[in-house]
Design a protein around this motif. Structure first.
Motif, mmCIF file in Angstrom:
data_model
loop_
_atom_site.group_PDB
_atom_site.id
_atom_site.type_symbol
_atom_site.label_atom_id
_atom_site.label_comp_id
_atom_site.label_asym_id
_atom_site.label_seq_id
_atom_site.Cartn_x
_atom_site.Cartn_y
_atom_site.Cartn_z
ATOM 1 N N ASP A 201 -13.635 -3.537 -1.347
ATOM 2 C CA ASP A 201 -13.123 -2.465 -0.491
ATOM 3 C C ASP A 201 -11.869 -1.827 -1.078
ATOM 4 N N GLY A 202 -11.381 -2.395 -2.189
ATOM 5 C CA GLY A 202 -10.222 -1.828 -2.858
ATOM 6 C C GLY A 202 -8.944 -2.575 -2.547
ATOM 7 N N VAL A 203 -7.967 -2.418 -3.422
ATOM 8 C CA VAL A 203 -6.631 -2.978 -3.213
ATOM 9 C C VAL A 203 -5.623 -1.858 -3.409
ATOM 10 N N SER A 204 -4.504 -1.967 -2.721
ATOM 11 C CA SER A 204 -3.490 -0.922 -2.833
ATOM 12 C C SER A 204 -2.102 -1.545 -2.762
ATOM 13 N N ALA A 205 -1.135 -0.835 -3.312
ATOM 14 C CA ALA A 205 0.254 -1.285 -3.302
ATOM 15 C C ALA A 205 1.139 -0.085 -3.571
ATOM 16 N N VAL A 226 -3.683 -1.991 -20.726
ATOM 17 C CA VAL A 226 -2.703 -2.519 -19.772
ATOM 18 C C VAL A 226 -3.452 -3.251 -18.668
ATOM 19 N N ARG A 227 -3.024 -4.456 -18.379
ATOM 20 C CA ARG A 227 -3.624 -5.225 -17.283
ATOM 21 C C ARG A 227 -2.735 -5.123 -16.055
ATOM 22 N N ILE A 228 -3.349 -4.838 -14.917
ATOM 23 C CA ILE A 228 -2.619 -4.606 -13.669
ATOM 24 C C ILE A 228 -3.084 -5.620 -12.627
ATOM 25 N N GLY A 229 -2.143 -6.349 -12.078
ATOM 26 C CA GLY A 229 -2.450 -7.278 -10.999
ATOM 27 C C GLY A 229 -1.639 -6.931 -9.765
ATOM 28 N N LEU A 230 -2.322 -6.641 -8.670
ATOM 29 C CA LEU A 230 -1.651 -6.298 -7.416
ATOM 30 C C LEU A 230 -1.838 -7.442 -6.429
ATOM 31 N N GLN A 231 -0.734 -8.018 -5.984
ATOM 32 C CA GLN A 231 -0.759 -9.115 -5.025
ATOM 33 C C GLN A 231 -0.213 -8.633 -3.685
ATOM 34 N N ALA A 232 -0.109 -9.570 -2.745
ATOM 35 C CA ALA A 232 0.321 -9.207 -1.397
ATOM 36 C C ALA A 232 1.748 -8.660 -1.373
ATOM 37 N N ASN A 233 2.617 -9.212 -2.198
ATOM 38 C CA ASN A 233 4.024 -8.819 -2.152
ATOM 39 C C ASN A 233 4.576 -8.352 -3.492
ATOM 40 N N GLU A 240 0.501 -6.109 -24.653
ATOM 41 C CA GLU A 240 0.508 -7.165 -25.665
ATOM 42 C C GLU A 240 1.878 -7.819 -25.797
ATOM 43 N N LEU A 241 2.953 -7.018 -25.682
ATOM 44 C CA LEU A 241 4.289 -7.548 -25.911
ATOM 45 C C LEU A 241 5.172 -7.579 -24.671
ATOM 46 N N ALA A 242 4.748 -6.957 -23.590
ATOM 47 C CA ALA A 242 5.625 -6.858 -22.411
ATOM 48 C C ALA A 242 4.897 -7.279 -21.143
ATOM 49 N N THR A 243 5.657 -7.884 -20.248
ATOM 50 C CA THR A 243 5.193 -8.172 -18.890
ATOM 51 C C THR A 243 6.238 -7.626 -17.934
ATOM 52 N N ILE A 244 5.811 -6.788 -17.009
ATOM 53 C CA ILE A 244 6.731 -6.172 -16.048
ATOM 54 C C ILE A 244 6.340 -6.622 -14.648
ATOM 55 N N TYR A 245 7.336 -7.100 -13.936
ATOM 56 C CA TYR A 245 7.144 -7.613 -12.578
ATOM 57 C C TYR A 245 7.866 -6.706 -11.587
ATOM 58 N N SER A 246 7.276 -6.521 -10.416
ATOM 59 C CA SER A 246 7.933 -5.715 -9.387
ATOM 60 C C SER A 246 7.550 -6.191 -8.002
ATOM 61 N N LEU A 247 8.553 -6.329 -7.137
ATOM 62 C CA LEU A 247 8.264 -6.457 -5.715
ATOM 63 C C LEU A 247 7.697 -5.135 -5.219
ATOM 64 N N LEU A 248 6.868 -5.180 -4.198
ATOM 65 C CA LEU A 248 6.293 -3.963 -3.647
ATOM 66 C C LEU A 248 7.266 -3.278 -2.699
ATOM 67 N N VAL A 249 7.154 -1.966 -2.598
ATOM 68 C CA VAL A 249 7.913 -1.209 -1.608
ATOM 69 C C VAL A 249 7.294 -1.483 -0.246
ATOM 70 N N GLU A 250 8.123 -1.811 0.719
ATOM 71 C CA GLU A 250 7.615 -2.156 2.044
ATOM 72 C C GLU A 250 7.219 -0.913 2.840
ATOM 73 N N GLY A 251 6.371 -1.125 3.829
ATOM 74 C CA GLY A 251 5.952 -0.031 4.700
ATOM 75 C C GLY A 251 4.553 0.462 4.362
ATOM 76 N N ARG A 252 4.038 1.282 5.254
ATOM 77 C CA ARG A 252 2.686 1.808 5.099
ATOM 78 C C ARG A 252 2.735 3.240 4.584
ATOM 79 N N PHE A 253 2.016 3.476 3.499
ATOM 80 C CA PHE A 253 1.962 4.815 2.930
ATOM 81 C C PHE A 253 1.144 5.715 3.849
ATOM 82 N N PRO A 254 1.584 6.953 4.072
ATOM 83 C CA PRO A 254 0.855 7.832 4.996
ATOM 84 C C PRO A 254 -0.554 8.151 4.509
#
Length: 378
Positions: A201-205, A226-233, A240-254
């Motif tokens: 059904d898809g994932v979003s963040a 580029v490999r993209i992994g979207l988790q709950a938070n 190949e050389l970098a891994t970037i981590y980010s917390l998600l922006v809170e709230g519901r997108f319109p």
């Protein structure tokens, strides 16, 4: 740790990693070690891994081509190291660091800075949870980020928190990036390859501009995947050389998909990007902070752009267009159009779909990019 590095190459990587280091105040005030980068030297691989974070965004970046004389971990002062790497003219520099001091030296120069225990540097995730991820080429993803990131809402404008980031939607082989500040909306679409058991059904963040800017700056090789992994938070992006981590922006997108249905029975006007951008910039010379408006009139194969301001003066610019419908007049904030046009190739064509002066106008560039703009209604 002890290593010999090529200054220019190490500088380029150090700049990328240190862009995540927070400024004064905030988390850096609570935890001063965040003003530094952590370095991990590996003798067998001949690499140094740089880690930086502000506790919301983090990067793990490998630097190759070093001669590691003594492996280990150390804390490197970000601001001072950057200045040394920029100002030094040496081709090679020697780096020695432990929990007490960080030393950089080379021919005719020597710098010594205080350091601290690398074990105190905060951890952040650098591996996927499971094998569920989405893969897309770096060149395509970088272009999608460029075409949307400028349209996010500013955090101080009272907008929904989710509108201060870019929405990522993964559905099967499709990836959508969406950004809006309620007055405009940018949608970039691309195709990639899902792996594992991604939700059918898809994932979003919603990802912050800081994380996406960091990601885009690390996408140097267009053909790299580029490999993209979207988790709950949180979200994780790996090259190949970098891994970037980010917390998600809170709230519901319109909800945004229904907005495109407001542009019905529109007149389609093909416009060359470079010529259209030039005309807008010329007309906007007379726009001031109070007016922020350029009037567009389509009539008899001509687009006339006018602007006026009490203190600045007035302007009138004309350009030929393919238009043979009833006249249409509409007012736009010119900056909203400039922001979109300047990230497109000057010789490309953009299709304007317009109904009248009161309804949103839709710009399309190919089948994968749409940009919706609200007009002035008074």
């Amino acid at each position: 740790m002890k290593a010999i590095c090529q200054r220019e190459g190490f500088l380029a990587k150090f700049q990328l990693a240190s862009s995540v280091v927070p400024g004064s105040g905030g988390n850096a005030e609570i935890n001063p070690i965040l003003k530094n980068l952590k370095a991990i030297a590996d003798a067998e691989e001949g690499r140094c891994t740089l880690l930086g974070t502000d506790l919301e965004v983090g990067i793990r970046l490998d630097v190759l081509g070093l001669t590691v004389e003594e492996p280990g971990e150390a804390i490197l002062p970000a601001q001072q190291m950057l200045r040394i790497l920029r100002e030094a003219s040496n081709k090679e520099l020697n780096l020695e660091a432990d929990s007490n001091a960080c030393v950089v030296h080379g021919k005719n120069l020597y710098f010594e800075m205080p350091s601290e225990d690398a074990r105190n540097f905060p951890d952040f995730p650098t591996t996927f949870t499971g094998d569920d991820y989405f893969e897309i080429s770096a060149g395509k993803l970088r272009e999608m980020i460029r075409r949307t990131i400028f349209a996010v809402a500013e955090g101080t404008g009272g907008a929904r928190p989710a509108m201060t980031g870019v929405l990522w939607e993964i559905r099967g082989e499709k990836l959508n990036l969406v950004a809006t500040d309620s007055k405009r909306l940018a949608l970039a679409q691309g195709e990639g390859a899902p792996h594992g058991d991604l939700n059918p059904d898809g994932v979003s963040a919603v990802i912050s501009p800081k994380a996406l800017g960091l990601l885009a700056n690390n996408l140097q090789d267009d053909d790299e995947m580029v490999r993209i992994g979207l988790q709950a938070n949180e979200a994780l992006f790996r090259t190949e050389l970098a891994t970037i981590y980010s917390l998600l922006v809170e709230g519901r997108f319109p909800e945004y998909s229904g907005l495109f249905s407001t542009v019905k029975n529109a007149v389609v006007v093909p416009l060359e990007v470079g010529a259209f951008l030039s005309a807008i910039r010329q007309a906007a010379i007379m726009v001031d902070d109070e007016s922020k408006r350029v009037d567009f009139r389509f009539e008899n194969g001509t687009l006339t752009l006018k602007a006026k301001a009490a203190r600045s003066g007035r302007s009138k610019v004309e350009m030929p267009v393919v238009f043979d419908a009833a006249p249409i007049e509409v007012g736009f904030n010119p900056q909203y159009l400039v922001d979109m046009l300047r990230i497109l190739p000057p010789d490309a064509e953009v299709q304007l779909e317009i109904v009248d002066g009161s309804k949103p106008a839709l710009f399309r560039s190919g089948a994968s990019y749409s940009y919706l703009v609200m007009p002035f209604t008074s």
